[in-house]
Scaffold this motif. Sequence first.
Motif, PDB file in Angstrom:
ATOM      1  N   ALA A 253       0.712  -1.305   0.049  1.00  0.00           N
ATOM      2  CA  ALA A 253      -0.103   0.001   0.018  1.00  0.00           C
ATOM      3  C   ALA A 253       0.957   1.265   0.047  1.00  0.00           C
ATOM      4  N   PHE A 254       0.497   2.119  -0.693  1.00  0.00           N
ATOM      5  CA  PHE A 254       1.215   3.610  -0.853  1.00  0.00           C
ATOM      6  C   PHE A 254       0.559   4.551  -0.379  1.00  0.00           C
ATOM      7  N   SER A 255       0.838   5.725   0.106  1.00  0.00           N
ATOM      8  CA  SER A 255       0.086   6.854   0.393  1.00  0.00           C
ATOM      9  C   SER A 255      -0.528   7.477  -0.629  1.00  0.00           C
ATOM     10  N   GLU A 256      -1.730   7.741  -0.176  1.00  0.00           N
ATOM     11  CA  GLU A 256      -2.671   8.389  -1.598  1.00  0.00           C
ATOM     12  C   GLU A 256      -2.023   9.785  -1.695  1.00  0.00           C
ATOM     13  N   GLN A 257      -1.199  10.255  -0.944  1.00  0.00           N
ATOM     14  CA  GLN A 257      -0.623  11.656  -1.231  1.00  0.00           C
ATOM     15  C   GLN A 257       0.572  11.572  -2.391  1.00  0.00           C
ATOM     16  N   THR A 258       0.951  10.503  -2.741  1.00  0.00           N
ATOM     17  CA  THR A 258       1.920  10.139  -3.698  1.00  0.00           C
ATOM     18  C   THR A 258       1.265  10.080  -4.987  1.00  0.00           C
ATOM     19  N   ALA A 259       1.955  10.475  -6.033  1.00  0.00           N
ATOM     20  CA  ALA A 259       1.480  10.540  -7.361  1.00  0.00           C
ATOM     21  C   ALA A 259       1.793   8.923  -7.990  1.00  0.00           C
ATOM     22  N   LEU A 260       1.066   8.796  -8.843  1.00  0.00           N
ATOM     23  CA  LEU A 260       1.282   7.388  -9.162  1.00  0.00           C
ATOM     24  C   LEU A 260       2.474   7.217  -9.996  1.00  0.00           C
ATOM     25  N   SER A 261       2.804   7.955 -10.690  1.00  0.00           N
ATOM     26  CA  SER A 261       4.421   7.919 -11.126  1.00  0.00           C
ATOM     27  C   SER A 261       5.546   7.797 -10.323  1.00  0.00           C
ATOM     28  N   GLU A 262       5.183   7.973  -8.907  1.00  0.00           N
ATOM     29  CA  GLU A 262       6.209   7.907  -7.920  1.00  0.00           C
ATOM     30  C   GLU A 262       6.059   6.437  -7.383  1.00  0.00           C
ATOM     31  N   ARG A 263       5.124   5.525  -7.625  1.00  0.00           N
ATOM     32  CA  ARG A 263       4.848   4.317  -6.980  1.00  0.00           C
ATOM     33  C   ARG A 263       5.836   3.198  -7.605  1.00  0.00           C
ATOM     34  N   VAL A 264       6.724   2.734  -6.954  1.00  0.00           N
ATOM     35  CA  VAL A 264       7.435   1.673  -7.663  1.00  0.00           C
ATOM     36  C   VAL A 264       7.166   0.429  -6.772  1.00  0.00           C
ATOM     37  N   LEU A 265       6.868  -0.886  -7.652  1.00  0.00           N
ATOM     38  CA  LEU A 265       6.612  -2.237  -7.047  1.00  0.00           C
ATOM     39  C   LEU A 265       7.701  -2.739  -7.137  1.00  0.00           C
ATOM     40  N   TRP A 266       8.349  -2.975  -5.801  1.00  0.00           N
ATOM     41  CA  TRP A 266       9.483  -3.500  -5.616  1.00  0.00           C
ATOM     42  C   TRP A 266       9.336  -5.145  -5.217  1.00  0.00           C
ATOM     43  N   PRO A 267      10.376  -5.989  -5.972  1.00  0.00           N
ATOM     44  CA  PRO A 267      10.082  -7.398  -5.524  1.00  0.00           C
ATOM     45  C   PRO A 267      10.198  -7.725  -4.204  1.00  0.00           C
ATOM     46  N   GLN A 268       9.427  -8.570  -3.705  1.00  0.00           N
ATOM     47  CA  GLN A 268       9.147  -8.750  -2.352  1.00  0.00           C
ATOM     48  C   GLN A 268       9.219 -10.132  -1.628  1.00  0.00           C
ATOM     49  N   ALA A 269       8.667 -11.212  -2.887  1.00  0.00           N
ATOM     50  CA  ALA A 269       8.756 -12.478  -2.614  1.00  0.00           C
ATOM     51  C   ALA A 269       9.991 -13.249  -3.076  1.00  0.00           C
ATOM     52  N   PRO A 270      10.293 -14.440  -2.406  1.00  0.00           N
ATOM     53  CA  PRO A 270      11.707 -15.280  -2.849  1.00  0.00           C
ATOM     54  C   PRO A 270      11.469 -15.409  -4.472  1.00  0.00           C
ATOM     55  N   ALA A 271      10.310 -15.773  -4.868  1.00  0.00           N
ATOM     56  CA  ALA A 271      10.274 -16.123  -6.185  1.00  0.00           C
ATOM     57  C   ALA A 271      10.656 -15.054  -7.219  1.00  0.00           C
ATOM     58  N   GLU A 272      10.544 -13.705  -6.862  1.00  0.00           N
ATOM     59  CA  GLU A 272      10.747 -12.584  -7.427  1.00  0.00           C
ATOM     60  C   GLU A 272      11.960 -11.968  -7.193  1.00  0.00           C
ATOM     61  N   SER A 273      12.850 -12.548  -6.300  1.00  0.00           N
ATOM     62  CA  SER A 273      13.930 -11.472  -5.592  1.00  0.00           C
ATOM     63  C   SER A 273      14.794 -11.026  -6.472  1.00  0.00           C
ATOM     64  N   GLN A 274      15.097 -11.511  -7.940  1.00  0.00           N
ATOM     65  CA  GLN A 274      15.677 -10.896  -8.706  1.00  0.00           C
ATOM     66  C   GLN A 274      14.995  -9.954  -9.844  1.00  0.00           C
ATOM     67  N   GLY A 275      13.481 -10.000  -9.648  1.00  0.00           N
ATOM     68  CA  GLY A 275      12.814  -9.104 -10.559  1.00  0.00           C
ATOM     69  C   GLY A 275      11.445  -9.315 -10.670  1.00  0.00           C
ATOM     70  N   MET A 276      10.600  -8.426 -11.147  1.00  0.00           N
ATOM     71  CA  MET A 276       9.242  -8.410 -11.730  1.00  0.00           C
ATOM     72  C   MET A 276       9.222  -7.913 -12.860  1.00  0.00           C
ATOM     73  N   GLU A 277       8.792  -8.873 -13.993  1.00  0.00           N
ATOM     74  CA  GLU A 277       9.149  -8.495 -15.394  1.00  0.00           C
ATOM     75  C   GLU A 277       7.931  -8.552 -16.254  1.00  0.00           C
ATOM     76  N   ASP A 278       7.860  -7.584 -17.129  1.00  0.00           N
ATOM     77  CA  ASP A 278       6.695  -7.628 -18.220  1.00  0.00           C
ATOM     78  C   ASP A 278       5.071  -7.758 -17.904  1.00  0.00           C
ATOM     79  N   ALA A 279       4.772  -6.781 -17.020  1.00  0.00           N
ATOM     80  CA  ALA A 279       3.498  -7.027 -16.275  1.00  0.00           C
ATOM     81  C   ALA A 279       2.573  -6.418 -17.588  1.00  0.00           C
ATOM     82  N   ARG A 280       1.502  -7.418 -17.651  1.00  0.00           N
ATOM     83  CA  ARG A 280       0.286  -7.433 -18.658  1.00  0.00           C
ATOM     84  C   ARG A 280      -0.862  -6.866 -17.795  1.00  0.00           C
TER      85      ARG A 280
END
Length: 495
Positions: A253-280
């Motif tokens: 969850a991000f603060s609603e005070q942040t702009a959408l272009s400021e929100r970065v989804l950073w890998p959190q799970a072991p399965a994605e520890s080296q990256g989250m790629e190609d979101a559709r």
Amino acid sequence: MTAIVKVTNIAIELRPDPGRVVTRFFLPGREGVGPGASRAASVVERILDLDEAEVVATMADLDTRFGYRHRGLRDTFRRHATLVEPRLDPRVDLSEDRHLLLGASFTHEYAIEGAALCNPCAVLHPAQEAGGDARFILSVRSIGEGHFSTIGFRTGTLTAAGAVIIDQPEPFPQTSASTPGQNHRAVLAAKLVELGDDPENAAYVLNPLPDDFHNGELDDRLNRLLADGATRRNTATTIANLRALARSSYDVAFSEQTALSERVLWPQAPAESQGMEDARFVRFTDDAGAVSYYATYTAFDGTNISQQLLHTNDFVTFSMSPVAGDAATGKGLALFPRKIAGRYVALSRSDRETNAIAFSDDLRWWRDPISVQLPARPWEILQLGNCGSPIETEQGWLMLTHGVGPMRTYSMGAILLDLAEPQRVLAQSREPFLVPDPARRNGYVPNVVYTCGALAHGDTLMVPYGIGDQTIGVATVSLTALLASLSPVETALPG
């Protein structure tokens, strides 16, 4: 190779900006290279030995050099200092500046776009304005040091006249911590089968649980399994597998005070520890007419890839969880924007080279992919794949495809699927409509044009696409002309 329909390349090129940096906790000695032993104790000792005047001067210098690059930088230093405090003698009383310096010494900047910005996907923005224009959200794959990928966002407008405007991103990108999410019993059971786990152990833990459950309920069952270890085999393996799988379900969850272009989804799970790629991403409408957003993305742990499902209603709060099934292996799962005949539908490329259709009753277990398109022409002879979720038209589901030909050259084509039976192909491109521009063929990965999702508004199809896996361009095509360019297919592939 000549395009078969008129393609307008908009004078837009989004380039990676190495100045877009986020702050991350930094552990000296554990940078990912070398022996990997922590040097935290010696760093803390040296900070404690500094003269107070040096501490004050250093913090003033840090404020000058980094304060304008981040929002709430001192708050970040305080949070990171609390992570290091267990290393301190509890009798030590730190000044405010020394406490901040402690946190700053265990903080670093990471350039989320240090290497590349690519593989975009466009969806309608939840907030639309009056008039004939369409606001959209553009998700992007940001690649930084070590080929590490995160998911970022831009916003823009596709006007009624077909013009494309992409807004400048806000200057303070930031990540957000995760909290445990909801687990899905069917998915965990299928994942355990894929891992070859003990079926008796799996049934003992999972069968008494509800369809959806939280970690506390799982912990209770795992403790029961542990207590019964004398009469069972491989309990430690089952417990480790389930704990790791549960970590793949999380919320951000991000603060609603942040702009959408400021929100970065950073890998959190072991399965994605080296990256989250190609979101559709897809704007999904359920049977009751309610709208939400889903995305499938590739999780990469440095060796293995798997598919994850993202869900959000507002692009402020996001829920991630794994998916399972033979149709969800590899890359390229893309959801349809609504159910068909009461079932969820997705595009799949589980065999890594052909386009297929899969069905699911719950959005999470995808089995028995049905091939709909095989590589046949020179520009697609190596492999095929989808370019994001299909677009519904009166004639059928328009599915953009990518083909890979000699010299690993990527091109984009399209096929048309039946509205009621999407496993039936009605028409397809004989030649690609978008190919690498000779003037833009170079990049991080040369000779690539690739999109994770286009957007239709009126008769305009906006196709944002990655150029050489390094920058992002935007093309527009007449939807009518593209559909007319497709050649009819007499019979569908057998299912």
